[in-house]
Design a protein around this motif. Structure first.
Motif, PDB file in Angstrom:
ATOM      1  N   ALA B  58       0.837  -1.203   0.000  1.00 36.39           N
ATOM      2  CA  ALA B  58       0.000   0.000   0.000  1.00 36.39           C
ATOM      3  C   ALA B  58       0.870   1.250   0.000  1.00 36.39           C
ATOM      4  CB  ALA B  58      -0.915  -0.025   1.221  1.00 36.39           C
ATOM      5  N   LEU B  59       2.004   1.158   0.706  1.00 42.27           N
ATOM      6  CA  LEU B  59       2.916   2.300   0.761  1.00 42.27           C
ATOM      7  C   LEU B  59       3.464   2.614  -0.640  1.00 42.27           C
ATOM      8  CD1 LEU B  59       4.284   4.118   2.974  1.00 42.27           C
ATOM      9  CD2 LEU B  59       6.216   2.554   2.866  1.00 42.27           C
ATOM     10  N   GLU B  60       3.849   1.535  -1.326  1.00 47.08           N
ATOM     11  CA  GLU B  60       4.378   1.713  -2.688  1.00 47.08           C
ATOM     12  C   GLU B  60       3.302   2.263  -3.622  1.00 47.08           C
ATOM     13  OE1 GLU B  60       7.390   1.528  -3.715  1.00 47.08           O
ATOM     14  OE2 GLU B  60       8.165   0.866  -1.759  1.00 47.08           O
ATOM     15  N   GLN B  61       2.115   1.674  -3.478  1.00 47.30           N
ATOM     16  CA  GLN B  61       0.998   2.087  -4.336  1.00 47.30           C
ATOM     17  C   GLN B  61       0.662   3.562  -4.095  1.00 47.30           C
ATOM     18  OE1 GLN B  61      -0.482   0.045  -6.674  1.00 47.30           O
ATOM     19  NE2 GLN B  61      -1.492   1.930  -7.312  1.00 47.30           N
ATOM     20  N   THR B  62       0.660   3.933  -2.812  1.00 49.28           N
ATOM     21  CA  THR B  62       0.342   5.322  -2.465  1.00 49.28           C
ATOM     22  C   THR B  62       1.380   6.259  -3.085  1.00 49.28           C
ATOM     23  OG1 THR B  62      -0.451   4.487  -0.359  1.00 49.28           O
ATOM     24  CG2 THR B  62      -0.180   6.844  -0.511  1.00 49.28           C
ATOM     25  N   ASP B  63       2.620   5.822  -2.948  1.00 49.50           N
ATOM     26  CA  ASP B  63       3.692   6.652  -3.497  1.00 49.50           C
ATOM     27  C   ASP B  63       3.536   6.817  -5.011  1.00 49.50           C
ATOM     28  OD1 ASP B  63       6.156   8.099  -3.145  1.00 49.50           O
ATOM     29  OD2 ASP B  63       7.096   6.445  -4.242  1.00 49.50           O
ATOM     30  N   GLN B  64       3.236   5.697  -5.661  1.00 46.21           N
ATOM     31  CA  GLN B  64       3.045   5.769  -7.132  1.00 46.21           C
ATOM     32  C   GLN B  64       1.884   6.677  -7.507  1.00 46.21           C
ATOM     33  OE1 GLN B  64       2.648   1.864  -8.847  1.00 46.21           O
ATOM     34  NE2 GLN B  64       4.683   1.227  -8.118  1.00 46.21           N
ATOM     35  N   ASP B  65       0.765   6.470  -6.833  1.00 42.61           N
ATOM     36  CA  ASP B  65      -0.426   7.280  -7.127  1.00 42.61           C
ATOM     37  C   ASP B  65      -0.165   8.756  -6.850  1.00 42.61           C
ATOM     38  OD1 ASP B  65      -1.747   5.093  -7.980  1.00 42.61           O
ATOM     39  OD2 ASP B  65      -2.899   4.752  -6.135  1.00 42.61           O
ATOM     40  N   LEU B  66       0.564   8.976  -5.751  1.00 43.24           N
ATOM     41  CA  LEU B  66       0.857  10.351  -5.383  1.00 43.24           C
ATOM     42  C   LEU B  66       1.755  10.999  -6.450  1.00 43.24           C
ATOM     43  CD1 LEU B  66      -0.057  11.907  -2.880  1.00 43.24           C
ATOM     44  CD2 LEU B  66       2.159  11.459  -1.850  1.00 43.24           C
ATOM     45  N   TYR B  67       2.709  10.181  -6.918  1.00 40.61           N
ATOM     46  CA  TYR B  67       3.606  10.680  -7.972  1.00 40.61           C
ATOM     47  C   TYR B  67       2.806  11.000  -9.235  1.00 40.61           C
ATOM     48  CZ  TYR B  67       7.456  10.853 -11.321  1.00 40.61           C
ATOM     49  OH  TYR B  67       8.318  11.249 -12.310  1.00 40.61           O
ATOM     50  N   LEU B  68       1.911  10.081  -9.597  1.00 36.92           N
ATOM     51  CA  LEU B  68       1.057  10.309 -10.774  1.00 36.92           C
ATOM     52  C   LEU B  68       0.219  11.565 -10.606  1.00 36.92           C
ATOM     53  CD1 LEU B  68      -0.189   6.714 -11.702  1.00 36.92           C
ATOM     54  CD2 LEU B  68       1.268   8.216 -13.057  1.00 36.92           C
ATOM     55  N   PHE B  69      -0.262  11.688  -9.351  1.00 37.48           N
ATOM     56  CA  PHE B  69      -1.106  12.846  -9.075  1.00 37.48           C
ATOM     57  C   PHE B  69      -0.300  14.140  -9.266  1.00 37.48           C
ATOM     58  CE2 PHE B  69      -2.534  16.056  -6.014  1.00 37.48           C
ATOM     59  CZ  PHE B  69      -3.823  16.259  -6.469  1.00 37.48           C
ATOM     60  N   VAL B  70       0.924  14.079  -8.819  1.00 36.88           N
ATOM     61  CA  VAL B  70       1.754  15.283  -8.976  1.00 36.88           C
ATOM     62  C   VAL B  70       2.037  15.538 -10.463  1.00 36.88           C
ATOM     63  CG1 VAL B  70       4.038  16.242  -8.468  1.00 36.88           C
ATOM     64  CG2 VAL B  70       2.796  15.059  -6.695  1.00 36.88           C
ATOM     65  N   GLN B  71       2.221  14.455 -11.204  1.00 36.86           N
ATOM     66  CA  GLN B  71       2.464  14.599 -12.645  1.00 36.86           C
ATOM     67  C   GLN B  71       1.211  15.030 -13.395  1.00 36.86           C
ATOM     68  OE1 GLN B  71       5.485  14.226 -14.174  1.00 36.86           O
ATOM     69  NE2 GLN B  71       6.326  13.961 -12.096  1.00 36.86           N
ATOM     70  N   LYS B  82      -6.416   8.932  -1.882  1.00 34.33           N
ATOM     71  CA  LYS B  82      -7.151   8.890  -0.597  1.00 34.33           C
ATOM     72  C   LYS B  82      -7.479   7.445  -0.207  1.00 34.33           C
ATOM     73  CE  LYS B  82      -9.127  13.521  -0.478  1.00 34.33           C
ATOM     74  NZ  LYS B  82     -10.324  14.351  -0.645  1.00 34.33           N
ATOM     75  N   LYS B  83      -7.896   6.683  -1.234  1.00 40.87           N
ATOM     76  CA  LYS B  83      -8.196   5.265  -0.961  1.00 40.87           C
ATOM     77  C   LYS B  83      -6.927   4.524  -0.500  1.00 40.87           C
ATOM     78  CE  LYS B  83     -12.134   4.698  -4.022  1.00 40.87           C
ATOM     79  NZ  LYS B  83     -12.559   4.279  -5.369  1.00 40.87           N
ATOM     80  N   ASP B  84      -5.811   4.850  -1.204  1.00 41.55           N
ATOM     81  CA  ASP B  84      -4.546   4.215  -0.818  1.00 41.55           C
ATOM     82  C   ASP B  84      -4.224   4.534   0.642  1.00 41.55           C
ATOM     83  OD1 ASP B  84      -4.258   3.231  -3.335  1.00 41.55           O
ATOM     84  OD2 ASP B  84      -2.972   4.871  -4.031  1.00 41.55           O
ATOM     85  N   PHE B  85      -4.439   5.752   1.009  1.00 41.56           N
ATOM     86  CA  PHE B  85      -4.134   6.144   2.394  1.00 41.56           C
ATOM     87  C   PHE B  85      -5.058   5.453   3.404  1.00 41.56           C
ATOM     88  CE2 PHE B  85      -1.482   9.691   0.908  1.00 41.56           C
ATOM     89  CZ  PHE B  85      -0.433   9.508   1.780  1.00 41.56           C
ATOM     90  N   GLU B  86      -6.289   5.265   2.965  1.00 43.67           N
ATOM     91  CA  GLU B  86      -7.216   4.536   3.848  1.00 43.67           C
ATOM     92  C   GLU B  86      -6.697   3.121   4.114  1.00 43.67           C
ATOM     93  OE1 GLU B  86     -11.248   4.508   2.494  1.00 43.67           O
ATOM     94  OE2 GLU B  86     -11.365   6.692   2.544  1.00 43.67           O
ATOM     95  N   ILE B  87      -6.269   2.491   3.010  1.00 48.48           N
ATOM     96  CA  ILE B  87      -5.734   1.120   3.151  1.00 48.48           C
ATOM     97  C   ILE B  87      -4.498   1.133   4.058  1.00 48.48           C
ATOM     98  CG2 ILE B  87      -4.693  -0.829   1.897  1.00 48.48           C
ATOM     99  CD1 ILE B  87      -6.440   0.023  -0.527  1.00 48.48           C
ATOM    100  N   LEU B  88      -3.644   2.121   3.776  1.00 46.28           N
ATOM    101  CA  LEU B  88      -2.400   2.235   4.533  1.00 46.28           C
ATOM    102  C   LEU B  88      -2.690   2.422   6.030  1.00 46.28           C
ATOM    103  CD1 LEU B  88       0.535   2.266   3.576  1.00 46.28           C
ATOM    104  CD2 LEU B  88       0.478   4.757   3.668  1.00 46.28           C
ATOM    105  N   THR B  89      -3.589   3.316   6.300  1.00 54.39           N
ATOM    106  CA  THR B  89      -3.937   3.614   7.700  1.00 54.39           C
ATOM    107  C   THR B  89      -4.584   2.402   8.361  1.00 54.39           C
ATOM    108  OG1 THR B  89      -4.384   5.847   6.932  1.00 54.39           O
ATOM    109  CG2 THR B  89      -5.059   5.335   9.170  1.00 54.39           C
ATOM    110  N   ASP B  90      -5.491   1.778   7.619  1.00 56.50           N
ATOM    111  CA  ASP B  90      -6.190   0.613   8.185  1.00 56.50           C
ATOM    112  C   ASP B  90      -5.209  -0.514   8.511  1.00 56.50           C
ATOM    113  OD1 ASP B  90      -8.518   1.933   8.010  1.00 56.50           O
ATOM    114  OD2 ASP B  90      -9.272   0.895   6.219  1.00 56.50           O
ATOM    115  N   THR B  91      -4.325  -0.788   7.549  1.00 57.10           N
ATOM    116  CA  THR B  91      -3.402  -1.915   7.771  1.00 57.10           C
ATOM    117  C   THR B  91      -2.485  -1.649   8.967  1.00 57.10           C
ATOM    118  OG1 THR B  91      -2.007  -0.965   6.067  1.00 57.10           O
ATOM    119  CG2 THR B  91      -3.343  -2.843   5.416  1.00 57.10           C
TER     120      THR B  91
END
Lengths: 324, 497
Positions: B58-71, B82-91
């Protein structure tokens, strides 16, 4: 009717009692503490900060009022105060215990900790101006003085001493200088001023890398043949000095005094190449840290003036077995 | 406290079987539950690795999504982040809840810091759409992410330690529970073994005992003791009670038979005695009849002789004849009758006076009787033969003669008649013989030889068995004979006897 009233009163008392106890429990959040130590190579496993961290961890085992986190990080990360402070700030602990780097180059990092309301305790080198809450460890200046006294009293009052240190104070501008080394250097020099017959003809600046340190010390000895005592401010320089003396077959001429008790230093003492090692009692420091953390959790307020000093010892061939 | 409740052997066996099955089932169920629990816990422990891997993913996925978002800023990517962060926080929350260590609390805080930094990045993009600020903000999140990545080895060690420690604890728990189950099973087996041994021993012992008793009862010489009835607890107790009852009844029956036999023997004895007495009575009567030989002729002769004696003025002869006549008359009239003692005494006196006329001074007579004794009833012709015996066998053989003394008195309800002489007495052997004959008079059906025994027989026949006779004698010193008869004054009393 009377029975009902009794039940209501009893329920009220129990409810209030429960609330009070819940509040009390809520008010007693454990003190979160973080400490970092470098992942040293196996031969250097007797790292001071690691020893202190492990001793504190053992002392706090079972004490729920303190949550003590020990992190092993890479050596280059450990030498970066910024990294440690950033990590601590992100973790948001109550207290962080830091091994001393030169505080004059870490003021910004210390401020960051203060801004984030993170208390910090210094070990292995003190700097009062850093804003630290307390220092726990030996008095490094006093340790340096002890080295000078040892040379004067036990070796030769007319010695020519060469100082070996990973980063000498003269080469400031590099934040990698540990505060403890500076303090030891300063204490040694100050004490040596009292012995007019002892001179410091040359000083050597080596690195924290073993191989390059050996090269530097070898060169230093070749260039300064008159030196008969080497004062090394840490274990890396001490080990490098021992190897250099051994390689140059100068064991009969050059005596070495260094700090800390790594495996290489122990071998050097056993072989008679290293005359003495000044050490700090990591267990005592770790236990002192643990006690202080418990006291903080119990409400002790630190003023920034607090120093919990632990005596240092000199290890020679005679008493080496006592410290192994 | 021992239960006295009745329980059949079948029930006891059933109970044993049920207990055994119950314990086995309990142990099996317990073991199954424990196994299930252990497996579940082990899975749960190992699950933490998966959660941690999920966290890293989830951390990797969040980072990727965040990078895409910045791009390429878009709301879709923002939502993804946001969903990635939810998963990250939940886990991490799940992980920190299970593994409650300071390091995972730190990781939770780090994740929170990461989230806060990222949230700032996401907000910055939406509000400002400034790439410079956006990149700066993104670098902050990257820094925190890098710290997390740098420290992952530490967290992995913590999880490893948790897994190792938990598995050790679980293994220890498993060991303890298994040991406990084993102990319970052992205790249960020991208990059941002891129960079964006690139960079987009880049955075998009871059967053996009953068999022994039955064998002894049938073949043994000694009588078995009848045991007390006990409250039955099983069929064996009932059997034991029944056996004892049977034994008791047998003994009662045997006792009854014995009593009956004794009674029958006694009856037969009495019948024999009666027959003997009857025979003796008949014999006596016959002899008495023989004694009545023409008495009228004797009296006529005596009258003629008496007249001659008076004519010749022979006074002593006259007296002798008169007394003899009196004596015979008494004998003839009262031979088989009951008379008053005073009449019997008178007759004895007549007889002795006659003898005194014959032997003159050699015989002395002394008769005394208490007054009330005269009315007592006695068989006629009892005392005369006794006096005759004393005279013939005691006094006459002595040259100087002797004295006969008759003394009669009443003692309580008995009349005691003592006839003593100071004659020659008798030998000890003779005395012993006479005493034996008196004691065992029934063994002799004849009265020949010893008159005293015949007298005694007559008295017993007439008056009954209460008659007593004693005889004492000493050689050359004399003989004492004591006769005791019941004091009857009415003839009905004697007849009743």
């Amino acid at each position: 009717m009377r029975k009902k009233t009794g039940i209501i009163i009893l329920s009220g008392i129990l409810f209030l009692g429960g609330c009070t106890s819940a509040q009390r429990e809520e008010g007693q959040e454990p003190l979160r503490t973080v400490i970092f130590y470098p992942n040293t190579a196996e031969e250097e496993e007797q790292n001071i900060v690691k020893g202190i961290a492990k001793a504190a961890q053992e002392a706090l085992d079972g004490k729920e009022q303190v949550l003590f986190s020990v992190y092993e990080i890479r050596k280059e990360q450990y030498t970066s105060m910024e990294y440690k402070v950033d990590a601590a700030a992100a973790m948001m602990p109550d207290v962080v215990i830091l091994g001393g780097a030169d505080p004059s180059h870490s003021a910004e990092e210390y401020r960051k900790l203060v801004d984030n309301e993170i208390h910090f305790l210094l070990i292995d080198g003190d700097h009062k101006d850093s804003g630290r809450d307390a220092y726990i460890g030996i008095d490094n200046e006093q340790a340096g003085e002890m080295g000078a006294k040892f040379i004067s009293q036990q070796l030769s009052p007319k010695s020519k001493v060469g100082i070996i240190s990973p980063i000498l104070p003269e080469s400031v501008g590099n934040e990698l200088i540990p505060a403890s080394l500076v303090q030891r250097y300063q204490g040694f020099c100050r004490q040596l001023e009292q012995y007019e017959m002892i001179a410091i003809p040359a000083e050597c600046e080596c690195t924290l890398d073993n191989f390059s340190a050996l090269q530097k010390v070898t060169e230093f000895l070749e260039q300064n043949q008159e030196i008969d005592v080497l004062f090394c401010t840490d274990s890396v320089s001490g080990a490098a000095a021992a190897n250099a003396v051994k390689n140059l077959d100068m064991g009969a001429q050059v005596k070495i005094i260094c700090f800390d008790l790594t495996n290489q230093i122990v071998s050097g003492i056993k072989e008679g190449i290293i005359e003495a090692a000044i050490i700090q009692d990591t267990r005592a420091i770790g236990e002192a840290c643990a006690n202080l953390l418990c006291e903080m959790q119990d409400g002790r307020v630190l003023t920034g003036e607090d120093s919990i000093l632990v005596d240092c010892q000199i290890v020679t061939t005679e008493n080496l077995e006592d410290y192994l | 406290m021992k239960s006295n409740r009745f329980c059949t052997i079948q029930n006891k066996l059933n109970r044993f079987r049920n207990n055994l099955i119950g314990i086995l089932v309990c142990c099996f169920l317990l073991e199954s539950c424990v196994c299930q629990y252990i497996v579940k816990q082990q899975n749960y422990i190992m699950e933490q690795y998966r959660i941690f891997s999920e966290y890293i993913g989830a951390l990797e996925q969040t980072d990727q999504d965040l990078y895409l978002f910045v791009q390429v800023a878009s709301e879709e990517l923002q939502e993804n982040c946001k969903k990635d962060f939810e998963i990250l926080t939940d886990t991490i929350q799940d992980l920190a809840q299970v593994i409650q260590t300071s390091q995972l609390t730190d990781l939770e805080k780090l994740t929170k810091s990461y989230y806060l930094a990222a949230e700032y990045t996401l907000t910055t993009h939406v509000d400002l759409i400034s790439h410079g600020v956006l990149y700066s903000s993104y670098e902050n999140t990257q820094a925190i992410k890098n710290i997390i990545i740098d420290l992952l080895d530490n967290y992995y060690d913590v999880i490893n330690q948790y897994v190792v420690t938990s598995r050790k604890q679980l293994n220890y728990l498993n060991l303890c529970i298994n040991a406990t189950i084993f102990m319970i099973a052992c205790v249960a087996v020991i208990y059941l073994s002891l129960y079964f041994e006690r139960f079987s021993k009880g049955i075998v012992r009871a059967i053996q005992r009953l068999t022994d008793r039955a064998e002894k009862n049938v073949f043994g010489k000694e009588l078995l003791e009848v045991e007390a009835w006990i409250e039955p607890k099983d069929e064996l107790d009932i059997l034991n009670n029944a056996f004892n009852e049977m034994l008791k009844r047998n003994y009662e029956y045997i006792e009854k038979l014995k009593n009956q036999a004794v009674l029958e023997q006694k009856l037969a004895q009495e019948q024999i005695e009666t027959a003997n007495l009857q025979a003796q009575l008949t014999n006596t009567q016959l002899k008495m009849l023989q004694a009545r030989m023409n008495p009228h002729f004797v009296f006529n002769i005596l009258n003629v002789i008496s007249g001659l004696a008076m004519d010749e003025e022979a006074e002593r002869t006259t007296e002798a004849i008169i007394r003899t006549a009196e004596y015979f008359r008494y004998s003839l009239v009262n031979l088989d009758k009951i008379v008053r003692l005073e009449e019997e005494i008178r007759n004895v006196r007549d007889y002795l006076e006659i003898q005194k006329l014959r032997f003159d001074e050699r015989i002395m007579i002394d008769i005394s009787m208490e007054e009330e004794c005269g009315s007592a009833l006695i068989c006629a012709m009892i005392l005369q033969p006794l006096c005759e015996n004393a005279l013939i066998h005691g006094i006459i053989p002595q040259i100087n003669g002797g004295k006969i003394k008759i003394y009669i008195r009443k003692q309580q309800n008995m009349i005691e008649i003592q006839i003593s002489d100071n004659g020659c007495g008798m030998s000890t052997e003779r005395l012993h013989e006479i005493r034996q004959r008196i004691c065992a008079y029934q063994e002799y059906d004849d009265n020949q030889g010893i008159g005293i025994v015949n007298i005694y027989h007559r008295l017993v026949l007439c008056i009954g068995k209460d008659v007593q006779i004693e005889i004492y004698s000493e050689k050359d010193r004399g003989t004492d004979l004591i006769l005791r008869i019941p004091f009857y004054t009415k003839i009905e009393e004697v007849k009743n006897v």
